[in-house]
Scaffold this active site. Sequence first.
Site, PDB file in Angstrom:
ATOM      1  N   GLY A  65       0.821  -1.204   0.000  1.00  0.00           N
ATOM      2  CA  GLY A  65       0.000   0.000   0.000  1.00  0.00           C
ATOM      3  C   GLY A  65       0.853   1.251   0.000  1.00  0.00           C
ATOM      4  O   GLY A  65       1.999   1.250  -0.456  1.00  0.00           O
ATOM      5  N   SER A  66       0.302   2.293   0.543  1.00  0.00           N
ATOM      6  CA  SER A  66       0.971   3.592   0.527  1.00  0.00           C
ATOM      7  C   SER A  66       2.022   3.693   1.631  1.00  0.00           C
ATOM      8  O   SER A  66       2.011   2.926   2.606  1.00  0.00           O
ATOM      9  CB  SER A  66      -0.059   4.710   0.716  1.00  0.00           C
ATOM     10  OG  SER A  66      -0.610   4.652   2.014  1.00  0.00           O
ATOM     11  N   GLY A  75       2.028   2.227   5.573  1.00  0.00           N
ATOM     12  CA  GLY A  75       3.144   1.518   6.176  1.00  0.00           C
ATOM     13  C   GLY A  75       3.630   2.161   7.450  1.00  0.00           C
ATOM     14  O   GLY A  75       3.981   1.473   8.419  1.00  0.00           O
ATOM     15  N   GLU A 129       5.574  -3.503   1.290  1.00  0.00           N
ATOM     16  CA  GLU A 129       5.784  -3.083  -0.097  1.00  0.00           C
ATOM     17  C   GLU A 129       4.989  -1.799  -0.277  1.00  0.00           C
ATOM     18  O   GLU A 129       3.783  -1.821  -0.528  1.00  0.00           O
ATOM     19  CB  GLU A 129       5.309  -4.170  -1.068  1.00  0.00           C
ATOM     20  CG  GLU A 129       6.008  -5.510  -0.893  1.00  0.00           C
ATOM     21  CD  GLU A 129       7.461  -5.496  -1.303  1.00  0.00           C
ATOM     22  OE1 GLU A 129       7.913  -4.476  -1.851  1.00  0.00           O
ATOM     23  OE2 GLU A 129       8.145  -6.499  -1.071  1.00  0.00           O
TER      24      GLU A 129
END
Length: 515
Positions: free
Chosen positions: A249-250, A254, A271
């Site tokens: 995600g963004s 994270g 990721e």
Amino acid sequence: MLSPALCELTTTDDLRALARASLTRCGVDIDALAGAGSSTITARTPITGEDLFDFPAADAADVERAVDAAHEAYLRWRTVPAPVRGGLIKRLGELLAEHKADVAHLIGIEVGKISAEALGEVQEMIDICDFAVGLSRQLGGRTMPSERPGHRLMETWHPMGVVGVISAFNFPAAVWSWNLAIAIVCGDTVVWKPSQLTTLTAAACSALFDRAAREVGAPENLNITVPASGADSQALIDSRKVPLISATGSERMGAEVAPRIAARFGRAILELGGNNAAIVAPSADLDLATRGIVFSAAGTAGQRCTTLRRVIVHEDIAEELISRILKAYSGLPIGDPMSESTLVGPLINAGAFADMSAALEQARAEGGTVLIGGQRREGPAGAFYAEPAVVRMPRQSDIVRAETFAPILYVMTYATLAEAIEIHNDVPQGLSSAIFTLDQREAEQFIAADGSDCGLANVNIGTSGAEIGGAFGGEKTTGGGRESGSDSWKAYMRRATNTINYSAELPLAQGVSFS
């Protein structure tokens, strides 16, 4: 002002019928699901911007029950021999190959990917299944010499438990399969929280996995899908029964998730954002570079984590390269992703186009010049088809250092390779990178320790389109995680060092005497 209208789109009724047929063939009865939950998610398509079906949503209690059930399944699954576990993934790969078109249709309908890219995503799933099947017969530790006579040192690797998988809309099936295929052969189980924008694709994938499990006689609940909201999925992130969270995600997501996982001493594979660049050197094959740049920058309407967002071109060839890129962009077919002639489909929703527009406005304020694109194509009110944009920037700036999940390509120039690498690395993210050069010294410098600081560093190919054989992931605010190939399987297992004494004596290490 709107750009020229799109050609006629596939109708929502046609898309709804295609989705229903694809789901049915994959084993999902969408009508039975429609009334199954007290709260619902509405599946929509960015192709027309309209709703398709209501889908039951999972709440926090559902997530907790899923974790408990997956944990119980893990207690059984961890004792199954790894090659037998590989048999389940082998069958899943066969079913994915059989239903490749069905899953690709759902990806295209929910994400807006063109057919070639949607089919490519399913092929990636099939490929990771092949990889994992081979891996199931190669999971092994090292044997090391002991300093003590009659002793042996070795490593063994064991399953960890429940793996929580949180995936994003742009790769609604492949990211799940990267994690699932490796986790299952390692002896783990999976609780999958898909994007709420791609619940139909998730339902189809889960149904195919469940069918594979039944056919090979595997336990139930090895994979449980929970289409929960961000708030309701916190139970997955915080559960001590979930030793590993793999989240895509963004960067913002994270930054919120990582401390919570760390607080309970869990592990994370993150990721996150990618602000990927390509350096184009004076020796570059400009035909090759142009093709690599255009696909990497405009493919999936700029909605890949590996999308090319920055070109750093040598000042001697800048005008020639820009001319080639603009010529290619001016002829990009934009429209219905279900049409074979389309190369650029829609943005996922209104928010994505708003972000794109705001980024272009900021780029202008920071001295940039929009050379082409940025306009919305006239079409359905709820659909957002944008012309990929190229922006000439005089320097690195705040907007260039930020990732905008849309088809914007910033172009800057450099004089020396050292300067180019400095510009390249001067962003928070570190996912994918590329250099186009026919000079071996430049190529080697780019992938050396003082070259690209990204997890993926390519030579004479673009930044997108990674193969499953190599570990996928990036550094810095991208999160540092690795999925898919190479030795990324180690993240899904725990290591034990074993000392075996086959003598009748009890010598201590380091010559210590304790008698």
